[in-house]
Design a protein around this motif. Sequence first.
Motif, mmCIF file in Angstrom:
data_model
loop_
_atom_site.group_PDB
_atom_site.id
_atom_site.type_symbol
_atom_site.label_atom_id
_atom_site.label_comp_id
_atom_site.label_asym_id
_atom_site.label_seq_id
_atom_site.Cartn_x
_atom_site.Cartn_y
_atom_site.Cartn_z
ATOM 1 N N MET A 120 42.961 23.356 35.439
ATOM 2 C CA MET A 120 43.481 24.495 36.193
ATOM 3 C C MET A 120 44.382 25.364 35.321
ATOM 4 O O MET A 120 44.294 26.600 35.360
ATOM 5 N N SER A 121 45.244 24.744 34.519
ATOM 6 C CA SER A 121 46.149 25.530 33.694
ATOM 7 C C SER A 121 45.385 26.336 32.645
ATOM 8 O O SER A 121 45.721 27.491 32.373
ATOM 9 N N THR A 123 42.099 27.220 32.975
ATOM 10 C CA THR A 123 41.296 28.191 33.719
ATOM 11 C C THR A 123 42.133 29.390 34.143
ATOM 12 O O THR A 123 41.734 30.545 33.965
ATOM 13 N N ALA A 124 43.314 29.108 34.716
ATOM 14 C CA ALA A 124 44.161 30.191 35.238
ATOM 15 C C ALA A 124 44.962 30.864 34.147
ATOM 16 O O ALA A 124 44.928 32.083 33.989
ATOM 17 N N TRP A 128 41.248 33.014 33.324
ATOM 18 C CA TRP A 128 41.386 34.164 34.230
ATOM 19 C C TRP A 128 42.322 35.211 33.646
ATOM 20 O O TRP A 128 42.109 36.417 33.798
ATOM 21 N N GLY A 227 38.018 30.055 42.895
ATOM 22 C CA GLY A 227 38.882 29.954 41.725
ATOM 23 C C GLY A 227 40.351 30.079 42.061
ATOM 24 O O GLY A 227 41.216 29.635 41.298
ATOM 25 N N TRP A 228 40.660 30.658 43.240
ATOM 26 C CA TRP A 228 42.050 30.765 43.684
ATOM 27 C C TRP A 228 42.532 29.513 44.416
ATOM 28 O O TRP A 228 43.747 29.353 44.617
ATOM 29 N N TYR A 231 45.469 27.260 43.459
ATOM 30 C CA TYR A 231 46.782 27.891 43.519
ATOM 31 C C TYR A 231 47.319 27.925 44.956
ATOM 32 O O TYR A 231 48.460 28.338 45.179
ATOM 33 N N ASN A 309 46.854 38.708 37.389
ATOM 34 C CA ASN A 309 47.296 37.828 36.312
ATOM 35 C C ASN A 309 48.735 37.365 36.442
ATOM 36 O O ASN A 309 49.110 36.339 35.868
ATOM 37 N N ASN A 312 47.915 34.332 38.163
ATOM 38 C CA ASN A 312 47.207 33.389 37.295
ATOM 39 C C ASN A 312 48.129 32.672 36.322
ATOM 40 O O ASN A 312 48.098 31.446 36.202
ATOM 41 N N SER A 315 50.767 30.315 38.226
ATOM 42 C CA SER A 315 50.239 29.036 38.693
ATOM 43 C C SER A 315 49.697 28.192 37.548
ATOM 44 O O SER A 315 49.755 26.962 37.596
ATOM 45 N N GLY A 316 49.154 28.847 36.515
ATOM 46 C CA GLY A 316 48.698 28.094 35.360
ATOM 47 C C GLY A 316 49.840 27.356 34.687
ATOM 48 O O GLY A 316 49.703 26.192 34.292
#
Length: 464
Positions: A120-121, A123-124, A128, A227-228, A231, A309, A312, A315-316
């Motif tokens: 997730m980290s 990806t975000a 993203w 993808g959200w 988060y 972003n 993104n 949360s990443g």
Amino acid sequence: MAMTVADRTEGAYRDRIVAVEPGGNEYIAEADRHGEPRQLFWTWTSPNLEFATIFVGMLAVLAFGMTFWQAVLGIVIGTGLGAVAHFFLSARGPLHGVPQMVLGRLPFGFKGNAVPAVLMSVTAGVGWFATNSVSGAFALSTLFGFAPLVGLIVIVLAQTALAFFGHNLVQAFERYSFPVLAVVFVAASVAIFAHADIGNTAPSAEGVGGMGGFLLTVGTSFGYAAGWTPYAADFTRYLPAAVSPARTGFFAAAGLFTACVVLEVVGAASVTTGEATLADPTGSFTAELASPLAKATLLAIAVGAVAANAINVYSGAMAFVTIGIKLPAHVARAVVTVFFGVAGFLVAWWALPDAAHSYEAFLLIIAYWVGPWLGVVFADQYLRRGRPVAHLLYDRAYVNWGGLAAFVIGLVVSVGLFANQELLVGAVAAAVPELGDVTFFVGFLLAGAAYLLLCRSKIAAEKV
């Protein structure tokens, strides 16, 4: 192991906007709780009022060979599935008061949760972040005439600064950017539909077409919306614990669904004007707009990229903190935010020359891991319904290796059999190409079933 004082906030942050959010992934104390569910509508509308959303619809027609109405159906189905998942995960935030990846310690255990947290980290905070930064950079480049790299630097600095300050400033930015973005994109949408040929039933000659193209449309739409979901609780955990879970989930899902469907449909319609091209998607999208509206739309695309972003990278960074790496507690999230800002910038710089193909692949890759992750998370939520869980969330000794095993089974089997990427084609996808790419469906169902089989007895036997 009970939650300690160090695992919760101190009650000093509250609703302060221009203040660096302290800590990282702690439980939000009641003294810091504020807001109401309806604010989640713009929290999840604003970050999706951007060109990356529009491009999903453009891909459906240009790359997947759909007619406009086929694209609309695939977009509604894929986005709807992602919004439903977002509803349930967002609804849990106020009750538990912790970020989404901290809740992920329940199905994966403290150490096992590092795997989805890293995914997730990256990806975000990198994937993203880079994807949206590129769209914003191209918009500024087209608007002001300077090199895309200059636009990229401007975009990255703005969104990293927002995320550095944290939750309240990010929420405020989403709130005040919402009406501006909504007005501009509504005007642009009206102009696009005025020139669109939505009744054209001839699909793109270069697209995939057929059922395969339709399932790719569903998959990319789902990948964008879903993808959200990792988060979700990050932006509901500050709400008072007494708020309605149903209203919380509804406003979060409604904002996500509305923005994604509307702009993806507009993106699909823009292709029917005959001017769209994957070589210059931003420029071709605004080509049919009158000059003042085109300029306003380009500026809105840049602002939308920042809105997306800020969430993104915020949360990443929080997901990275959740891995359990020791960092100075008071500034952990803020420090990691800067790291991801730099990493995301470098990846975006690398992706500038071939943004379109990088984005298409990225959307499907998101769905590959988010599908089985959701399967495990929902299966765990079902098994633990009505049971207290707070004592497990910060317990470093808590393990649940069955959850990680179920996730890996769902991911490996679904990708190995059904992936349909340019560089990776699964065995079933190669034999039956008309299936398109159903990896996310298979991964979700397989991982969820595996979790129920592997972990039912363990959870039933856990002491409360």
